[in-house]
Design an enzyme around this catalytic site. Sequence first.
Site, PDB file in Angstrom:
ATOM      1  CB  CYS A 126      -4.120 -13.388  -1.914  1.00 46.80           C
ATOM      2  SG  CYS A 126      -5.387 -14.127  -1.595  1.00 46.80           S
ATOM      3  CG  ASP A 160     -15.120  -5.392  -1.321  1.00 42.77           C
ATOM      4  OD1 ASP A 160     -14.412  -5.119  -1.412  1.00 42.77           O
ATOM      5  OD2 ASP A 160     -15.713  -6.251  -0.662  1.00 42.77           O
ATOM      6  CB  SER A 161     -19.276  -7.769  -3.371  1.00 45.81           C
ATOM      7  OG  SER A 161     -18.560  -9.168  -2.494  1.00 45.81           O
ATOM      8  CG  ASP A 169      -5.905  -7.040  -3.307  1.00 41.64           C
ATOM      9  OD1 ASP A 169      -4.921  -7.993  -3.124  1.00 41.64           O
ATOM     10  OD2 ASP A 169      -5.811  -6.668  -1.576  1.00 41.64           O
ATOM     11  NE  ARG A 223      -2.975  -1.921   3.795  1.00 39.11           N
ATOM     12  CZ  ARG A 223      -3.334  -2.955   3.696  1.00 39.11           C
ATOM     13  NH1 ARG A 223      -4.184  -3.382   2.502  1.00 39.11           N
ATOM     14  NH2 ARG A 223      -3.488  -3.140   4.722  1.00 39.11           N
ATOM     15  CG  PHE A 241     -11.169  -7.615  -5.407  1.00 38.05           C
ATOM     16  CD1 PHE A 241     -12.586  -8.161  -5.650  1.00 38.05           C
ATOM     17  CD2 PHE A 241     -10.994  -7.661  -6.657  1.00 38.05           C
ATOM     18  CE1 PHE A 241     -12.892  -9.212  -6.046  1.00 38.05           C
ATOM     19  CE2 PHE A 241     -11.288  -8.188  -7.834  1.00 38.05           C
ATOM     20  CZ  PHE A 241     -11.744  -8.944  -7.828  1.00 38.05           C
TER      21      PHE A 241
END
Length: 395
Positions: free
Chosen positions: A339, A249-250, A299, A211, A227
């Site tokens: 990830c 984002d969901s 991400d 970040r 995300f």
Amino acid sequence: MIEIVLKKSKEKAALQRHPWVFSGALDKVKGKPENGEIVKVFSYDNEFLAYGYYNDQSRVAIRLLEWSENETIDKNWWFSKIKSAIENRKSLLNEHTNTCRLIFSEADYLPGLIVDCYADYLAVQILTAGIEKQKDLIIGVLQEITKAKGIVDKSDNTSRAHDGLEPTNGLLLAGELPPQFLEVKENGVKYHINIVEGQKSGFYCDQRDNRRILASYVKGKTVLDSFCYSGGFSLNSLLNGAEKVVSVDSSALAIETLEKNIVINGFEGISHIAIQSDVNKQLRVFKENGDKFDVVILDPPKYAPSRSALDRAARAYKDLNRLGMQILERGGLLATFSCSGAMDIETFKQVIAWAALDAGKEVQIIYQFCQPEDHPVRISFPEGEYLKGLLCRVY
């Protein structure tokens, strides 16, 4: 102590200090160990290899802990390993950052145990039968060393199920429950996080360095944080002079948390839009509307939980990155991450190459992201290297 003998020629990984012994490598179990019980492991030629804990419910039948036969796996042993891991992170905690990972499972010689620090509270993941069996001892040691106000169980229930364990996520293990929105700091940015109800352990501290690094590229730019969760990349972008940030984002809780974080950092006057939507659908909306960004951050969650899911995950990563490239300004930056431990960096680069081909774009890799020092990679356990990312200039 019950002794377990491995099949002929199956001792190589243990001799190289890899912590996993798979069930297919076992030749003889001299007794009936309980799941989670400490056992003594020998080669086929009766050479001592290591101590570990046993579980006949798991594909990994033994997780090795100690390679010195003279050591005793008692409270002092656990105290020493836990204290060492926490001491190694002391330099990361300061007036600007009060959250990090204190214990990272196999990487800290404590397979199945993950501990994250959030200000005065700890989030603990107990993922294996061996750690479950020692849970009371471990929680007591953590209290003694850290003086935490409270310790919350944030175990990944899928991982526990693979080890034959019942769900425990959300339980208070010691002390007091944290407030619904606990304030923590990372690199000078404030976050309200929800440990009990939030994703994973409450916050993704594995992106701390990334970040900060990415934020150095965003001054005067329009940024899309996909995300976004609680807004790590978004907030760092706003702090470092981004002209406009769009966060997607969901999760309704993620968007609610992000909007709180905007306020507590004093960013209300800066152009920011938060959108609750499925990211892939929203990227298509941006494309159809002709929206363009200078920086696109991708991400996503873990698409490949195992090697068997790798082909399907590669297609998902390719489609996601193709969409991301198509909404970038010419010469814009794509920060893309995986990830998934099952996907190594070279495979990830190949996926990005396929995405570029499908998008009709040329791509330069200008930086390679990785996980920070509180998520170390043990040289005898390369599987611990799960987070990888690329910063790409896209034409």
